[in-house]
Structures are given as C-alpha cells and as structure tokens.
Design an enzyme around this catalytic site. Structure first.
Site, PDB file in Angstrom:
ATOM      1  N   ALA A  65      27.742 -41.800 -29.669  1.00 61.33           N
ATOM      2  CA  ALA A  65      27.276 -42.534 -30.836  1.00 61.33           C
ATOM      3  C   ALA A  65      26.186 -43.478 -30.347  1.00 61.33           C
ATOM      4  O   ALA A  65      26.170 -43.859 -29.170  1.00 61.33           O
ATOM      5  CB  ALA A  65      28.431 -43.317 -31.444  1.00 61.33           C
ATOM      6  N   GLY A 111      30.994 -39.859 -28.668  1.00 58.43           N
ATOM      7  CA  GLY A 111      30.826 -39.115 -29.912  1.00 58.43           C
ATOM      8  C   GLY A 111      30.267 -37.710 -29.691  1.00 58.43           C
ATOM      9  O   GLY A 111      30.476 -36.820 -30.523  1.00 58.43           O
ATOM     10  N   GLU A 114      33.191 -35.677 -28.806  1.00 60.03           N
ATOM     11  CA  GLU A 114      33.995 -35.601 -30.031  1.00 60.03           C
ATOM     12  C   GLU A 114      33.393 -34.596 -31.014  1.00 60.03           C
ATOM     13  O   GLU A 114      34.106 -33.869 -31.694  1.00 60.03           O
ATOM     14  CB  GLU A 114      34.110 -37.003 -30.651  1.00 60.03           C
ATOM     15  CG  GLU A 114      34.958 -37.920 -29.762  1.00 60.03           C
ATOM     16  CD  GLU A 114      35.028 -39.339 -30.257  1.00 60.03           C
ATOM     17  OE1 GLU A 114      33.978 -39.998 -30.301  1.00 60.03           O
ATOM     18  OE2 GLU A 114      36.125 -39.807 -30.601  1.00 60.03           O
ATOM     19  N   GLU A 134      34.284 -44.484 -23.783  1.00 60.40           N
ATOM     20  CA  GLU A 134      34.398 -45.619 -24.714  1.00 60.40           C
ATOM     21  C   GLU A 134      35.091 -46.839 -24.115  1.00 60.40           C
ATOM     22  O   GLU A 134      34.677 -47.973 -24.352  1.00 60.40           O
ATOM     23  CB  GLU A 134      35.123 -45.182 -25.999  1.00 60.40           C
ATOM     24  CG  GLU A 134      34.234 -44.412 -26.970  1.00 60.40           C
ATOM     25  CD  GLU A 134      34.266 -42.904 -26.757  1.00 60.40           C
ATOM     26  OE1 GLU A 134      34.644 -42.469 -25.648  1.00 60.40           O
ATOM     27  OE2 GLU A 134      33.915 -42.175 -27.694  1.00 60.40           O
TER      28      GLU A 134
HETATM   29  N1  CO8 Z   1      23.353 -44.646 -27.571  1.00 56.71           N
HETATM   30  C1  CO8 Z   1      22.091 -45.096 -27.662  1.00 56.71           C
HETATM   31  N2  CO8 Z   1      21.132 -44.788 -26.775  1.00 56.71           N
HETATM   32  C2  CO8 Z   1      21.488 -43.998 -25.744  1.00 56.71           C
HETATM   33  C3  CO8 Z   1      22.789 -43.487 -25.587  1.00 56.71           C
HETATM   34  C4  CO8 Z   1      23.747 -43.859 -26.572  1.00 56.71           C
HETATM   35  N3  CO8 Z   1      25.009 -43.392 -26.554  1.00 56.71           N
HETATM   36  N4  CO8 Z   1      22.819 -42.748 -24.460  1.00 56.71           N
HETATM   37  C5  CO8 Z   1      21.587 -42.776 -23.943  1.00 56.71           C
HETATM   38  N5  CO8 Z   1      20.774 -43.533 -24.722  1.00 56.71           N
HETATM   39  C6  CO8 Z   1      19.349 -43.832 -24.499  1.00 56.71           C
HETATM   40  C7  CO8 Z   1      19.151 -44.875 -23.417  1.00 56.71           C
HETATM   41  O1  CO8 Z   1      19.325 -46.179 -23.956  1.00 56.71           O
HETATM   42  C8  CO8 Z   1      17.729 -44.594 -22.983  1.00 56.71           C
HETATM   43  O2  CO8 Z   1      16.864 -45.163 -23.945  1.00 56.71           O
HETATM   44  P1  CO8 Z   1      15.608 -46.084 -23.473  1.00 56.71           P
HETATM   45  O3  CO8 Z   1      14.743 -45.151 -22.650  1.00 56.71           O
HETATM   46  O4  CO8 Z   1      15.005 -46.530 -24.751  1.00 56.71           O
HETATM   47  O5  CO8 Z   1      16.199 -47.177 -22.645  1.00 56.71           O
HETATM   48  C9  CO8 Z   1      17.631 -43.082 -23.109  1.00 56.71           C
HETATM   49  O6  CO8 Z   1      18.679 -42.688 -23.994  1.00 56.71           O
HETATM   50  C10 CO8 Z   1      17.796 -42.364 -21.808  1.00 56.71           C
HETATM   51  O7  CO8 Z   1      19.014 -42.770 -21.204  1.00 56.71           O
HETATM   52  P2  CO8 Z   1      19.135 -43.287 -19.693  1.00 56.71           P
HETATM   53  O8  CO8 Z   1      17.851 -43.899 -19.237  1.00 56.71           O
HETATM   54  O9  CO8 Z   1      20.372 -44.133 -19.590  1.00 56.71           O
HETATM   55  O10 CO8 Z   1      19.346 -41.905 -18.923  1.00 56.71           O
HETATM   56  P3  CO8 Z   1      20.077 -41.671 -17.523  1.00 56.71           P
HETATM   57  O11 CO8 Z   1      19.754 -40.295 -17.118  1.00 56.71           O
HETATM   58  O12 CO8 Z   1      19.793 -42.786 -16.584  1.00 56.71           O
HETATM   59  O13 CO8 Z   1      21.664 -41.768 -17.882  1.00 56.71           O
HETATM   60  C11 CO8 Z   1      23.612 -41.309 -19.209  1.00 56.71           C
HETATM   61  C12 CO8 Z   1      22.239 -40.803 -18.720  1.00 56.71           C
HETATM   62  C13 CO8 Z   1      24.587 -41.401 -18.045  1.00 56.71           C
HETATM   63  C14 CO8 Z   1      24.141 -40.323 -20.248  1.00 56.71           C
HETATM   64  C15 CO8 Z   1      23.422 -42.721 -19.842  1.00 56.71           C
HETATM   65  O14 CO8 Z   1      22.371 -42.668 -20.796  1.00 56.71           O
HETATM   66  C16 CO8 Z   1      24.644 -43.248 -20.540  1.00 56.71           C
HETATM   67  O15 CO8 Z   1      25.588 -43.679 -19.895  1.00 56.71           O
HETATM   68  N6  CO8 Z   1      24.625 -43.247 -21.881  1.00 56.71           N
HETATM   69  C17 CO8 Z   1      25.698 -43.795 -22.676  1.00 56.71           C
HETATM   70  C18 CO8 Z   1      26.884 -42.882 -22.677  1.00 56.71           C
HETATM   71  C19 CO8 Z   1      28.010 -43.461 -23.492  1.00 56.71           C
HETATM   72  O16 CO8 Z   1      28.581 -44.479 -23.150  1.00 56.71           O
HETATM   73  N7  CO8 Z   1      28.338 -42.780 -24.578  1.00 56.71           N
HETATM   74  C20 CO8 Z   1      29.422 -43.183 -25.441  1.00 56.71           C
HETATM   75  C21 CO8 Z   1      28.883 -44.062 -26.500  1.00 56.71           C
HETATM   76  S1  CO8 Z   1      30.187 -44.791 -27.442  1.00 56.71           S
HETATM   77  C22 CO8 Z   1      30.622 -43.594 -28.518  1.00 56.71           C
HETATM   78  O17 CO8 Z   1      30.144 -42.506 -28.533  1.00 56.71           O
HETATM   79  C23 CO8 Z   1      31.668 -44.015 -29.464  1.00 56.71           C
HETATM   80  C24 CO8 Z   1      32.079 -42.872 -30.385  1.00 56.71           C
HETATM   81  C25 CO8 Z   1      33.083 -43.329 -31.355  1.00 56.71           C
HETATM   82  C26 CO8 Z   1      32.468 -44.353 -32.257  1.00 56.71           C
HETATM   83  C27 CO8 Z   1      33.259 -44.493 -33.483  1.00 56.71           C
HETATM   84  C28 CO8 Z   1      32.577 -45.455 -34.421  1.00 56.71           C
HETATM   85  C29 CO8 Z   1      32.340 -46.807 -33.787  1.00 56.71           C
END
Ligand code: CO8
Length: 258
Positions: A65, A111, A114, A134
């Site tokens: 998400a 998400g 999911e 999460e």
């Molecule tokens: N949300 C928003 N932006 C994201 C997300 C995300 N989940 N994942 C990546 N991005 C963005 C980064 O912010 C970055 O943007 P910018 O260049 O503007 O800074 C761009 O994508 C590229 O990402 P990275 O530079 O971080 O890329 P890396 O190769 O270094 O890392 C990863 C890749 C490991 C996947 C890393 O991006 C990461 O850890 N992302 C987050 C993963 C995460 O925690 N996902 C779970 C999110 S919580 C969720 O899904 C909850 C679901 C249930 C919600 C229910 C309702 C509330």
C-alpha cells in the site's frame, strides 16, 4: 482510460498491469479504485474468461500500500482504509466469477502480497521477493493478509512471516505453497497464459460455481459442503453442462466458449 493501469485483451484473457513503476507499483487510493473498475469490467465481459494481474517493470509486482497516503491517519481512518480496500479490491477479487492469476514479477510486499493472495492462482518470477513487512511499520497486514496467508501456508508459517516482517525468496515461497510456480522473469507471462489457456478449455459457468464453492470453506457461518451441493445442482441447468456431457458421449471435445 486509466492513469495507473495498462489493460490489454489477449484473446479471452484480460491482462491488467499496475503501472506506477517509479513507486514500485505501490497501491494508492486511485490505483485501488482503477483496479476495481478494470476487474469489474473484465468480469462482466462475456468474452473474457481469465484475468492476469501483473506489475509494470522488472522490479516490482506491488511494493505495498502507498505508505505516503496513510502515514498520518487516525484510528478511524486506518480502519476505514482497510475496510474499503477489502470491499472494492481484495475480497472483490477473491469473489469474482472470473479466475484471476497473479503474475508476481518482483517485490510483492504488504498490500502487494495481499493482492497476490486474494487472486485465485499465483505464479512468480525467480527474482520475486514476497513478505508482509507491516509490523516493521507498526501496523499489521490490513488487506486480508493475516487471514489469507494462514489459509495458504498454515498458521505457524504465517505467524513467522508476519512477526519477522521478513522477505522470502521465490524458491522458498514455492516450497511453502505460497505460489504455484516459479519461472524466469521473461517466461512469467507465458506461464500465466499457459495456465489461463488450460482454464479456457473448460466451462466458465462451472468455474464460477467452483470459485463460490471453494471460497465457501473460508466464510464464517457458511457450510462449504452445502454451498457445493447447491452449486453442483445449479450446474445441471446450464448450457455448458449439456455441451460438456453431450461432447463426452459423442467422443468429441466440448466447445464451451463460442
Ligand atoms: N509506498 C509508497 N512508496 C513506495 C513503496 C510503498 N509501499 N514502496 C516503494 N515506494 C517508493 C519509494 O518511496 C521510492 O520513491 P522515491 O524514489 O520517490 O523515494 C520508490 O518507490 C523506489 O523505492 P526504493 O528507492 O525504496 O527502492 P529500493 O530498491 O531501494 O527498495 C524496497 C525496494 C525494499 C521494496 C523498498 O522500496 C521498500 O521497503 N518499500 C516498502 C515496502 C513495504 O513496507 N511495503 C508494505 C507497505 S504497508 C502495506 O502494504 C499495508 C497493507 C495493508 C494496509 C491496510 C490499510 C491501511
């Protein structure tokens, strides 16, 4: 037509690509709404028999998400977000009449995993990394992850993946039964299409009945055997049943999808 999706029709397959590669295809509100519309349209299109969901680029299926959107939410807003998402996307997919195959082409986190788990079948590329991070953000999976992961891999393994917020490589996901196949990235869509092709040989109405019967096993207060009996009975009133049984007796291949 869509800002965050690409939708292509390939014969009787609708291929929906989540297209926010710079954000690793993270699911923001607009993307969730568009996915609902695209899935609904494909499901209602009699010419479509299978839907394939994938992510744009070579890095991510969906990295979760969109964290930026809910970082300052209140308790009520958080609950609402999860409920609305379940209603219009995750439960919605699981209960579609048309089978959905998730072609997981990279990170499927939070998400994103999911979304793959709400799909009926999962195929992953060898570079895929899956997990539910999460709790590392101070929340729990809110789009059905705590329920569907336990259903797919068992409670003990689900607890481990959720509590550790760990990321699992594709071969481990395969071994756990979280995905059905792992193939090289360049073969991923072909593998998904191959499965779709096998599905398309069969009766669409019977497959819809099968989806309802299988899902009934996981619905509170619903007896899956009763639903199976009901759906089984309904099949006898369909043109597909007539065609399937007639074709068998005439020693020819059934022709369900003209
Ligand atoms: N949300 C928003 N932006 C994201 C997300 C995300 N989940 N994942 C990546 N991005 C963005 C980064 O912010 C970055 O943007 P910018 O260049 O503007 O800074 C761009 O994508 C590229 O990402 P990275 O530079 O971080 O890329 P890396 O190769 O270094 O890392 C990863 C890749 C490991 C996947 C890393 O991006 C990461 O850890 N992302 C987050 C993963 C995460 O925690 N996902 C779970 C999110 S919580 C969720 O899904 C909850 C679901 C249930 C919600 C229910 C309702 C509330």
């Amino acid at each position: 037509m869509y800002s965050n999706l690409l939708v292509e029709t390939n014969g009787q397959i609708a291929e929906i690509t989540i297209n926010r590669p710079k954000q690793l295809n993270a699911l923001n509100k607009d993307t969730i709404a568009e996915l609902h519309e695209a899935l609904k349209a494909a499901d209602e299109d009699a010419g479509i028999g299978v839907i394939i969901l994938t992510g744009s680029g070579e890095k991510a299926f969906v990295a979760g998400a969109d964290i930026k959107e809910f970082a300052d939410f209140s308790i009520a807003q958080g609950g609402e977000l999860a409920q609305k998402g379940q209603e219009i996307l995750f439960d919605f997919i699981e209960n579609l009449s048309t089978p959905v195959i998730a072609a997981v082409n990279g990170f499927a986190l939070g998400g994103g995993l999911e979304l793959a788990m709400a799909s009926h079948i999962r195929v992953a590329s060898s570079n895929a990394r899956v997990g539910l991070p999460e709790v590392s953000l101070g929340v729990i999976p809110g789009y059905g992850g705590t329920q569907r992961l336990a259903q797919l891999v068992g409670r003990g393994k689900a607890n481990e993946l959720v509590f550790t917020a760990g990321m699992m490589k594709a071969p481990d996901a395969l071994q756990w039964g979280l995905v059905n196949y792992v193939v090289e990235l360049e073969e991923l869509m072909d593998k998904a299409r191959e499965i779709a092709g096998k599905i398309l040989n069969n009766s669409a109405s019977a497959i819809s009945s099968a989806i309802r019967a299988v899902n009934a096993n996981f619905q509170d207060g619903v007896n899956g055997y009763d639903v199976e009996i009901e759906e089984f009975g309904k099949c006898f009133g369909t043109a597909d049943f007539k065609e399937g049984t007639t074709a068998f007796l005439e020693k020819r291949k059934a022709n369900f999808r003209n």
